[in-house]
Scaffold this motif. Structure first.
Motif, PDB file in Angstrom:
ATOM      1  N   ALA A  11      42.781 -44.310 -54.057  1.00  0.00           N
ATOM      2  CA  ALA A  11      42.636 -43.384 -52.939  1.00  0.00           C
ATOM      3  C   ALA A  11      42.211 -44.116 -51.678  1.00  0.00           C
ATOM      4  CB  ALA A  11      41.617 -42.302 -53.295  1.00  0.00           C
ATOM      5  N   VAL A  12      41.279 -45.075 -51.820  1.00  0.00           N
ATOM      6  CA  VAL A  12      40.826 -45.837 -50.653  1.00  0.00           C
ATOM      7  C   VAL A  12      41.959 -46.669 -50.083  1.00  0.00           C
ATOM      8  CG1 VAL A  12      39.310 -47.708 -49.914  1.00  0.00           C
ATOM      9  CG2 VAL A  12      38.408 -45.877 -51.354  1.00  0.00           C
ATOM     10  N   ILE A  13      42.731 -47.335 -50.977  1.00  0.00           N
ATOM     11  CA  ILE A  13      43.827 -48.193 -50.507  1.00  0.00           C
ATOM     12  C   ILE A  13      44.890 -47.368 -49.790  1.00  0.00           C
ATOM     13  CG2 ILE A  13      45.711 -49.689 -51.273  1.00  0.00           C
ATOM     14  CD1 ILE A  13      43.844 -50.640 -53.525  1.00  0.00           C
ATOM     15  N   VAL A  14      45.301 -46.265 -50.430  1.00  0.00           N
ATOM     16  CA  VAL A  14      46.335 -45.425 -49.819  1.00  0.00           C
ATOM     17  C   VAL A  14      45.827 -44.798 -48.527  1.00  0.00           C
ATOM     18  CG1 VAL A  14      47.738 -43.363 -50.148  1.00  0.00           C
ATOM     19  CG2 VAL A  14      47.476 -44.992 -52.011  1.00  0.00           C
ATOM     20  N   SER A  15      44.567 -44.374 -48.523  1.00  0.00           N
ATOM     21  CA  SER A  15      44.001 -43.765 -47.320  1.00  0.00           C
ATOM     22  C   SER A  15      43.975 -44.775 -46.174  1.00  0.00           C
ATOM     23  CB  SER A  15      42.591 -43.246 -47.596  1.00  0.00           C
ATOM     24  OG  SER A  15      42.613 -42.213 -48.566  1.00  0.00           O
ATOM     25  N   ARG A  16      43.562 -46.011 -46.487  1.00  0.00           N
ATOM     26  CA  ARG A  16      43.532 -47.034 -45.436  1.00  0.00           C
ATOM     27  C   ARG A  16      44.930 -47.294 -44.892  1.00  0.00           C
ATOM     28  NH1 ARG A  16      40.645 -52.428 -46.949  1.00  0.00           N
ATOM     29  NH2 ARG A  16      41.316 -52.807 -44.796  1.00  0.00           N
ATOM     30  N   ARG A  17      45.910 -47.358 -45.815  1.00  0.00           N
ATOM     31  CA  ARG A  17      47.286 -47.635 -45.370  1.00  0.00           C
ATOM     32  C   ARG A  17      47.815 -46.495 -44.493  1.00  0.00           C
ATOM     33  NH1 ARG A  17      52.425 -46.353 -47.067  1.00  0.00           N
ATOM     34  NH2 ARG A  17      54.011 -47.938 -46.681  1.00  0.00           N
ATOM     35  N   MET A  18      47.609 -45.256 -44.935  1.00  0.00           N
ATOM     36  CA  MET A  18      48.111 -44.129 -44.169  1.00  0.00           C
ATOM     37  C   MET A  18      47.355 -43.982 -42.856  1.00  0.00           C
ATOM     38  SD  MET A  18      48.867 -41.290 -47.131  1.00  0.00           S
ATOM     39  CE  MET A  18      49.723 -40.228 -45.984  1.00  0.00           C
ATOM     40  N   ARG A  60      46.031 -46.359 -41.196  1.00  0.00           N
ATOM     41  CA  ARG A  60      46.469 -47.423 -40.307  1.00  0.00           C
ATOM     42  C   ARG A  60      47.744 -47.009 -39.568  1.00  0.00           C
ATOM     43  NH1 ARG A  60      47.343 -51.147 -43.856  1.00  0.00           N
ATOM     44  NH2 ARG A  60      45.148 -51.684 -44.028  1.00  0.00           N
ATOM     45  N   ARG A  61      48.686 -46.394 -40.308  1.00  0.00           N
ATOM     46  CA  ARG A  61      49.918 -45.954 -39.657  1.00  0.00           C
ATOM     47  C   ARG A  61      49.642 -44.820 -38.672  1.00  0.00           C
ATOM     48  NH1 ARG A  61      54.470 -47.755 -42.460  1.00  0.00           N
ATOM     49  NH2 ARG A  61      55.551 -47.128 -40.563  1.00  0.00           N
ATOM     50  N   GLN A  74      55.638 -47.971 -24.353  1.00  0.00           N
ATOM     51  CA  GLN A  74      55.003 -48.170 -25.652  1.00  0.00           C
ATOM     52  C   GLN A  74      55.760 -47.395 -26.728  1.00  0.00           C
ATOM     53  OE1 GLN A  74      52.423 -50.194 -25.723  1.00  0.00           O
ATOM     54  NE2 GLN A  74      51.953 -50.105 -27.894  1.00  0.00           N
ATOM     55  N   ARG A  75      55.870 -47.999 -27.939  1.00  0.00           N
ATOM     56  CA  ARG A  75      56.575 -47.372 -29.048  1.00  0.00           C
ATOM     57  C   ARG A  75      55.787 -47.524 -30.348  1.00  0.00           C
ATOM     58  NH1 ARG A  75      58.446 -45.584 -25.352  1.00  0.00           N
ATOM     59  NH2 ARG A  75      60.619 -45.416 -24.670  1.00  0.00           N
ATOM     60  N   VAL A  76      56.005 -46.598 -31.269  1.00  0.00           N
ATOM     61  CA  VAL A  76      55.341 -46.638 -32.568  1.00  0.00           C
ATOM     62  C   VAL A  76      55.972 -47.753 -33.399  1.00  0.00           C
ATOM     63  CG1 VAL A  76      54.743 -45.327 -34.631  1.00  0.00           C
ATOM     64  CG2 VAL A  76      54.937 -44.158 -32.432  1.00  0.00           C
ATOM     65  N   PRO A  77      55.173 -48.651 -33.990  1.00  0.00           N
ATOM     66  CA  PRO A  77      55.748 -49.754 -34.775  1.00  0.00           C
ATOM     67  C   PRO A  77      56.520 -49.233 -35.987  1.00  0.00           C
ATOM     68  CG  PRO A  77      53.428 -50.167 -34.277  1.00  0.00           C
ATOM     69  CD  PRO A  77      53.704 -48.751 -33.887  1.00  0.00           C
ATOM     70  N   HIS A 111      60.033 -50.648 -43.943  1.00  0.00           N
ATOM     71  CA  HIS A 111      59.925 -50.273 -45.359  1.00  0.00           C
ATOM     72  C   HIS A 111      60.865 -49.132 -45.738  1.00  0.00           C
ATOM     73  CE1 HIS A 111      55.510 -51.882 -45.125  1.00  0.00           C
ATOM     74  NE2 HIS A 111      56.406 -52.848 -45.212  1.00  0.00           N
ATOM     75  N   ALA A 112      61.502 -48.534 -44.761  1.00  0.00           N
ATOM     76  CA  ALA A 112      62.418 -47.406 -44.983  1.00  0.00           C
ATOM     77  C   ALA A 112      61.726 -46.231 -45.662  1.00  0.00           C
ATOM     78  CB  ALA A 112      63.642 -47.846 -45.798  1.00  0.00           C
ATOM     79  N   ASP A 113      60.422 -46.081 -45.451  1.00  0.00           N
ATOM     80  CA  ASP A 113      59.699 -44.962 -46.039  1.00  0.00           C
ATOM     81  C   ASP A 113      59.609 -43.826 -45.029  1.00  0.00           C
ATOM     82  OD1 ASP A 113      57.949 -45.990 -44.221  1.00  0.00           O
ATOM     83  OD2 ASP A 113      56.390 -46.538 -45.651  1.00  0.00           O
ATOM     84  N   GLU A 114      58.836 -42.789 -45.398  1.00  0.00           N
ATOM     85  CA  GLU A 114      58.764 -41.616 -44.533  1.00  0.00           C
ATOM     86  C   GLU A 114      58.073 -41.935 -43.206  1.00  0.00           C
ATOM     87  OE1 GLU A 114      55.332 -41.794 -47.343  1.00  0.00           O
ATOM     88  OE2 GLU A 114      57.513 -41.872 -47.507  1.00  0.00           O
ATOM     89  N   PHE A 115      57.147 -42.914 -43.211  1.00  0.00           N
ATOM     90  CA  PHE A 115      56.485 -43.275 -41.967  1.00  0.00           C
ATOM     91  C   PHE A 115      57.460 -43.988 -41.024  1.00  0.00           C
ATOM     92  CE2 PHE A 115      52.658 -42.781 -44.592  1.00  0.00           C
ATOM     93  CZ  PHE A 115      51.881 -42.021 -43.738  1.00  0.00           C
TER      94      PHE A 115
END
Length: 490
Positions: free
Chosen positions: A183-190, A192-193, A211-214, A218-222
């Motif tokens: 949960a901590v790892i996924v929370s940090r990753r999300m 961060r995005r 300015q643009r969103v990086p 990864h071709a994921d939903e983000f």
């Protein structure tokens, strides 16, 4: 990240949606694991207890049969026989004073003799110094003041139960620990995005429209969300730049006609002209005012079209018939200027869903531009006969309306630029127009999910107006609301 910074972020991570979702998931998973463990534990204990009871009952039935056949004298040898034949079988026969008579058990606790029937108890085998083990058996009082215990060793079963409980508790703790870490790892990753998107939004609000969103690739939903947001920001930036350019161009292009309008009116007032001169001056003032009104109407029309709202007048159109009607309107003007106007259709039955007056206006703008530039001096290489061609091509899901002329054309480097508002390639402005015609055509194309492209006609220019055939109809307007017509823009 340092430990101190990580500790500071813990409250934020715990309150994050991914952490809460993970906590819910881990909790549900733990409940499911507990239910499975309880079921397995109960089922296993029932099975093992049944096995022990069956074994004890078999031994007891055997000894009871011997006792019934030979009495107490036959019971002792039978117990000795069973003790020698079974490793797990436990037996004890005592007299009324608790003295050992037969069996492989040491004397048991005195209170056990008060029990009748099934019982679980601790025991030690006769002649053994090993620690006490657990047994399950049956305590029976026989005639002649005899006491009989028939039992089975269940120490291994108890050990198995303890191991299962320990494994369950350790597994439970491991699941919770891994779940919390995940949960901590996924929370940090999300987060961060999300922080990247928030930082981009703050930078844009502070005025940095570039300015643009990086996009991490990864071709994921983000990444998909970032790409859509960036596309939206590109569109907003284009609109903002267009708005700035429009403001600048309005100030530049409308200043001259407004100044000319004021000068003519002022001269008419100061010169005390005759009624004929005054009428002529008023006529020129009205003509300049009409030009200004047309320019402003064209700007408003482009703004409405770029808003992307379709009116209820979208419907089926026979494009070839529409082009023939527009060409028929322009034929007199073409003949007057010495032009040849040719119309060709790939098919007379090409149908699209669109807004008729918008498409007519776009084609009229293209024809107007083509006729103005077709009569300009021919490119180097010889004389020419000015000509304009209006054509139609079927491209499957799209149609292409082609308007070609053999005038001086447009340099390739300027073909994208002329689609912007107020862009005119002649610094002298000798050819009449406001520089809004192609902008309006591009807006009509976008409304019909199409595009506009400019090509070399060798010599001259070919404009390709691409429109989609099948569009979803727009919602109906409220009763009494009338559709606004688009004003012609040269």
């Amino acid at each position: 990240m340092s430990v101190a910074n990580f500790v500071k972020q813990i409250p934020r991570l715990v309150l994050a949606t991914p952490f809460r979702l993970f906590a819910i998931y881990v909790s549900l998973f733990c409940v499911a694991v507990a239910a499975v463990f309880i079921y397995v534990n109960v089922a296993m204990q029932g099975f093992l207890a049944h096995e022990a009871e069956a074994a004890v009952q078999t031994d007891f039935d055997f000894l009871a049969a011997r006792y019934n056949e030979g009495g107490p004298a036959a019971l002792g040898p039978a117990i000795a026989e069973r003790s020698a034949a079974s490793n797990n079988g436990l037996y004890l026969l005592t007299d009324g004073n608790g003295r050992w008579l037969a069996g492989n058990l040491e004397a048991v606790a005195a209170d056990l003799w008060a029990t009748q029937g099934a019982a679980q108890f601790a025991y030690r085998k006769r002649g053994s110094d090993a620690r006490q083990r657990q047994a399950f058996g049956v305590v029976t009082r026989l005639p002649n003041d005899l006491h009989l215990i028939v039992a089975r060793d269940i120490e291994n079963q108890e050990t198995l139960k303890r191991l299962l409980r320990t494994a369950f508790l350790l597994g439970y703790a491991l699941i919770i620990a891994i779940g919390a870490a995940g949960a901590v790892i996924v929370s940090r990753r999300m987060l961060r995005r999300v922080d990247e998107a928030s930082s981009t939004a703050r930078a844009i609000m502070q005025g940095n429209l570039a300015q643009r969103v990086p996009v991490r690739g990864h071709a994921d939903e983000f990444d998909r969300l970032s790409e859509n947001l960036n596309a939206m920001l590109d569109r907003i930036q284009d609109l903002m730049i267009g708005l700035k350019n429009v403001s600048d161009n309005i100030a530049h292009d409308l200043k001259t006609p407004l100044h000319r309008l004021r000068t003519r009116a002022e001269r008419a007032l100061q010169s005390s002209p005759s009624p004929e001169k005054l009428t002529e001056a008023l006529g020129s003032v009205i003509e300049e005012a009409d030009t200004l009104i047309q320019t402003f109407d064209a700007l408003l029309s482009i703004a409405r079209l770029e808003a992307g709202s379709r009116s209820e007048s979208f419907g089926p159109l026979n494009v070839c018939a529409l082009l023939n009607d527009v060409a028929e309107l322009y034929e007199p003007a073409a003949e007057e200027q010495g032009l040849s106007l040719v119309t060709t259709c790939a098919s007379d039955a090409v149908m699209i869903a669109g807004e008729k007056h918008l498409i007519v206006q776009a084609v009229a703008n293209l024809l107007d531009n083509a006729m103005k530039y077709a009569i300009q001096p021919a490119p180097e290489g010889g004389a020419k006969h000015p000509a304009v061609e209006l054509g139609l091509e079927d491209r499957g899901d799209f149609i292409d309306i082609l308007v070609s002329d053999n005038g001086p054309g447009i340099p390739e480097a300027d073909r994208e630029r002329v689609l912007q508002r107020f862009v005119r390639l002649q610094p002298s402005r000798s050819i009449p127009g406001s520089g809004l015609g192609l902008s309006l055509v591009a807006a009509v194309a976008r409304l019909h999910e199409g595009s506009v492209s400019l090509e070399d006609n060798g010599p001259g220019l070919r404009v390709r107006l691409r429109l989609k055939k099948n569009l979803v109809a727009a919602p109906q307007k409220a009763p009494g609301e009338e559709a606004e017509m688009v004003t012609h823009a040269a």
